[in-house]
Motif scaffolding. Structure first.
Motif, PDB file in Angstrom:
ATOM      1  N   ILE A   1      -9.934   5.379  -7.923  1.00 41.43           N
ATOM      2  CA  ILE A   1      -8.694   5.341  -7.156  1.00 41.43           C
ATOM      3  C   ILE A   1      -8.939   4.472  -5.920  1.00 41.43           C
ATOM      4  O   ILE A   1      -9.962   4.587  -5.252  1.00 41.43           O
ATOM      5  CB  ILE A   1      -8.262   6.762  -6.710  1.00 41.43           C
ATOM      6  N   GLY A   2      -7.978   3.606  -5.633  1.00 43.35           N
ATOM      7  CA  GLY A   2      -8.096   2.735  -4.470  1.00 43.35           C
ATOM      8  C   GLY A   2      -7.473   3.353  -3.236  1.00 43.35           C
ATOM      9  O   GLY A   2      -6.445   4.036  -3.319  1.00 43.35           O
ATOM     10  N   PHE A   3      -8.087   3.117  -2.090  1.00 44.70           N
ATOM     11  CA  PHE A   3      -7.605   3.589  -0.786  1.00 44.70           C
ATOM     12  C   PHE A   3      -7.449   2.351   0.083  1.00 44.70           C
ATOM     13  O   PHE A   3      -8.424   1.761   0.516  1.00 44.70           O
ATOM     14  CB  PHE A   3      -8.638   4.561  -0.201  1.00 44.70           C
ATOM     15  N   LEU A   4      -6.201   1.935   0.290  1.00 43.56           N
ATOM     16  CA  LEU A   4      -5.923   0.713   1.050  1.00 43.56           C
ATOM     17  C   LEU A   4      -5.419   1.066   2.439  1.00 43.56           C
ATOM     18  O   LEU A   4      -4.539   1.917   2.595  1.00 43.56           O
ATOM     19  CB  LEU A   4      -4.856  -0.132   0.341  1.00 43.56           C
ATOM     20  N   ILE A   5      -5.962   0.382   3.442  1.00 48.20           N
ATOM     21  CA  ILE A   5      -5.542   0.601   4.819  1.00 48.20           C
ATOM     22  C   ILE A   5      -5.619  -0.718   5.563  1.00 48.20           C
ATOM     23  O   ILE A   5      -6.404  -1.604   5.202  1.00 48.20           O
ATOM     24  CB  ILE A   5      -6.426   1.685   5.483  1.00 48.20           C
ATOM     25  N   HIS A   6      -4.803  -0.875   6.589  1.00 51.16           N
ATOM     26  CA  HIS A   6      -4.821  -2.114   7.360  1.00 51.16           C
ATOM     27  C   HIS A   6      -6.082  -2.174   8.212  1.00 51.16           C
ATOM     28  O   HIS A   6      -6.585  -1.155   8.698  1.00 51.16           O
ATOM     29  CB  HIS A   6      -3.582  -2.201   8.251  1.00 51.16           C
ATOM     30  N   ALA A   7      -6.585  -3.386   8.398  1.00 53.92           N
ATOM     31  CA  ALA A   7      -7.818  -3.584   9.166  1.00 53.92           C
ATOM     32  C   ALA A   7      -7.678  -3.147  10.622  1.00 53.92           C
ATOM     33  O   ALA A   7      -8.681  -2.923  11.308  1.00 53.92           O
ATOM     34  CB  ALA A   7      -8.235  -5.050   9.103  1.00 53.92           C
ATOM     35  N   LEU A   8      -6.447  -2.996  11.119  1.00 51.29           N
ATOM     36  CA  LEU A   8      -6.229  -2.528  12.479  1.00 51.29           C
ATOM     37  C   LEU A   8      -6.706  -1.090  12.683  1.00 51.29           C
ATOM     38  O   LEU A   8      -7.020  -0.680  13.803  1.00 51.29           O
ATOM     39  CB  LEU A   8      -4.738  -2.593  12.843  1.00 51.29           C
TER      40      LEU A   8
ATOM     41  N   PRO B   1      -5.856  -7.297  -2.582  1.00 50.03           N
ATOM     42  CA  PRO B   1      -7.308  -7.124  -2.518  1.00 50.03           C
ATOM     43  C   PRO B   1      -7.942  -7.303  -3.895  1.00 50.03           C
ATOM     44  O   PRO B   1      -7.288  -7.123  -4.934  1.00 50.03           O
ATOM     45  CB  PRO B   1      -7.483  -5.678  -2.032  1.00 50.03           C
ATOM     46  N   ALA B   2      -9.226  -7.629  -3.909  1.00 45.58           N
ATOM     47  CA  ALA B   2      -9.934  -7.886  -5.159  1.00 45.58           C
ATOM     48  C   ALA B   2      -9.923  -6.681  -6.086  1.00 45.58           C
ATOM     49  O   ALA B   2      -9.818  -6.829  -7.308  1.00 45.58           O
ATOM     50  CB  ALA B   2     -11.375  -8.301  -4.853  1.00 45.58           C
TER      51      ALA B   2
ATOM     52  N   ARG C   1      -9.831  -2.849 -10.921  1.00 44.89           N
ATOM     53  CA  ARG C   1     -10.946  -1.933 -10.752  1.00 44.89           C
ATOM     54  C   ARG C   1     -10.514  -0.499 -10.481  1.00 44.89           C
ATOM     55  O   ARG C   1     -11.351   0.396 -10.374  1.00 44.89           O
ATOM     56  CB  ARG C   1     -11.842  -2.404  -9.599  1.00 44.89           C
ATOM     57  N   VAL C   2      -9.220  -0.276 -10.307  1.00 50.68           N
ATOM     58  CA  VAL C   2      -8.733   1.074 -10.005  1.00 50.68           C
ATOM     59  C   VAL C   2      -7.538   1.408 -10.897  1.00 50.68           C
ATOM     60  O   VAL C   2      -6.836   0.520 -11.381  1.00 50.68           O
ATOM     61  CB  VAL C   2      -8.343   1.208  -8.521  1.00 50.68           C
ATOM     62  N   ASP C   3      -7.324   2.724 -11.095  1.00 50.55           N
ATOM     63  CA  ASP C   3      -6.216   3.190 -11.933  1.00 50.55           C
ATOM     64  C   ASP C   3      -4.968   3.488 -11.118  1.00 50.55           C
ATOM     65  O   ASP C   3      -3.869   3.563 -11.674  1.00 50.55           O
ATOM     66  CB  ASP C   3      -6.623   4.464 -12.683  1.00 50.55           C
TER      67      ASP C   3
END
Length: 334
Positions: free
Chosen positions: A64-71, A109-110, A116-118
């Motif tokens: 599972i992917g966890f996406l967050i802003h670089a801020l 993102p890559a 790479r994630v479901d």
């Protein structure tokens, strides 16, 4: 040293290999006590499934992917750091692995481009709406966390209701000149908290005064700068900050002006970060249930991955007023 097998785990646990397989996959019926025992034994033995082979067979990555802003910071005890910890713990319980990535713009993102994630947890209000929409159009299972937009599943805090409650608390303590400060208004959560503040003033017949609203800048000094700006043009008797770090630095700024808390200015924060109980004086604030947000978001994402054609749902989580010494009163809203 040979790699631990399902058979070795089953022998030690006193159960069948099939039961071990169901427990480790998180699929199929296994009594909770048995599942916990098997997971503990598997960890003790150092068991790790062959993920590459498993992905080929199952046609899923179990990531599972966890996406967050670089801020945003993911350090321990930060708002999103606590959400990340709770998400990881919950996914581990369901036998999924967590992969996180930070983004600065709308580029994919890559981990998404390379499949790479479901599924994805998109965390925070700073992620570009265009990126979220792109992922939605690709029919990628995703849930927004601490954010919301039409047509996308989301789990978020009742920011408007929480700020309304905080403002009402100060009004019930007798305050009429109540200020609102924030690092920035370029954040959905902070704008919603400002809206809750305005709604509470209106509901109690108090005119909104723009001079009592101040914006600083992103970061730990944002509250200090906002409060300094505020006190140069107005003198409130109480102050609501959009989050606890802003409130903590506001306390410093108030003292730098030779004023006392709460005798001269009462202060209320938002989030109930770990620092809130340790400011001087301890900070009255609105508790946000970060772990609950994480658990509900994971549950919704796993459900979407099984049944992707469901209509979007939005889960709003209520906050709780935590009264400490910085507001100068122990009343709670009825």
């Amino acid at each position: 040293m040979s790699r631990p097998t399902l058979k070795a785990i089953a022998k030690r646990a006193g159960v069948s290999v099939a039961t071990v397989s169901r427990a480790l996959s998180g699929r199929g019926r296994v009594e909770e006590a048995t599942r916990e025992r098997i997971l503990r034994i598997a960890e003790e033995l150092g068991y790790a499934p062959d993920m590459a082979a498993r992905s080929l067979v199952l046609r899923r990555t179990e990531n599972i992917g966890f996406l967050i802003h670089a801020l945003q910071s993911l350090s321990p005890h930060t708002f999103y750091g606590e959400i990340l910890t709770a998400v990881e713990r919950e996914l581990r319980r369901h036998r999924y692995h967590l992969h996180f990535a930070t983004v600065e713009d709308e580029a994919l993102p890559a981990l998404i481009k390379e499949n790479r994630v479901d599924g994805l947890l998109l965390v925070g209000c700073d992620l570009p709406a265009s990126l979220i929409q792109t992922l939605k159009e690709r029919r990628f299972p995703l849930v927004l966390v601490d954010n919301h937009m039409p047509g996308v599943d989301s789990v978020f805090t009742d920011n408007i209701g929480g700020a309304f409650q905080a403002t009402t608390h100060l009004i019930r303590l007798g305050h009429r000149r109540i200020a609102f400060i924030t690092e920035t208004m370029d954040n959905l959560s902070f704008r919603e908290r400002f809206e809750g503040y305005r709604q509470a003033l209106e509901a109690h017949g108090i005119s909104f005064d723009p001079a009592l609203v101040a914006e600083g800048e992103r970061g730990l000094e944002g509250g200090f700068l906002a409060t300094r700006t505020l006190l140069q043009r107005a003198r409130p008797t109480a102050l609501i900050a959009a989050n606890d770090p802003t409130a903590a630095s506001a306390i410093r700024a108030i003292r730098a002006h030779g004023l006392r808390i709460p005798e001269d200015i009462a202060v209320v924060g938002f989030d109930d970060d770990p620092l809130a109980a340790h400011t001087d004086p301890p900070l009255t604030t609105m508790r946000v249930f970060r772990s609950k947000m994480a658990v509900l978001a994971v549950a919704r994402l796993l459900d979407l991955m099984k049944n992707p054609e469901q209509p979007a749902i939005h889960v709003r989580i209520e906050t709780q007023l935590v009264v400490r010494e910085s507001c100068g009163g122990s009343l709670t809203p009825s």
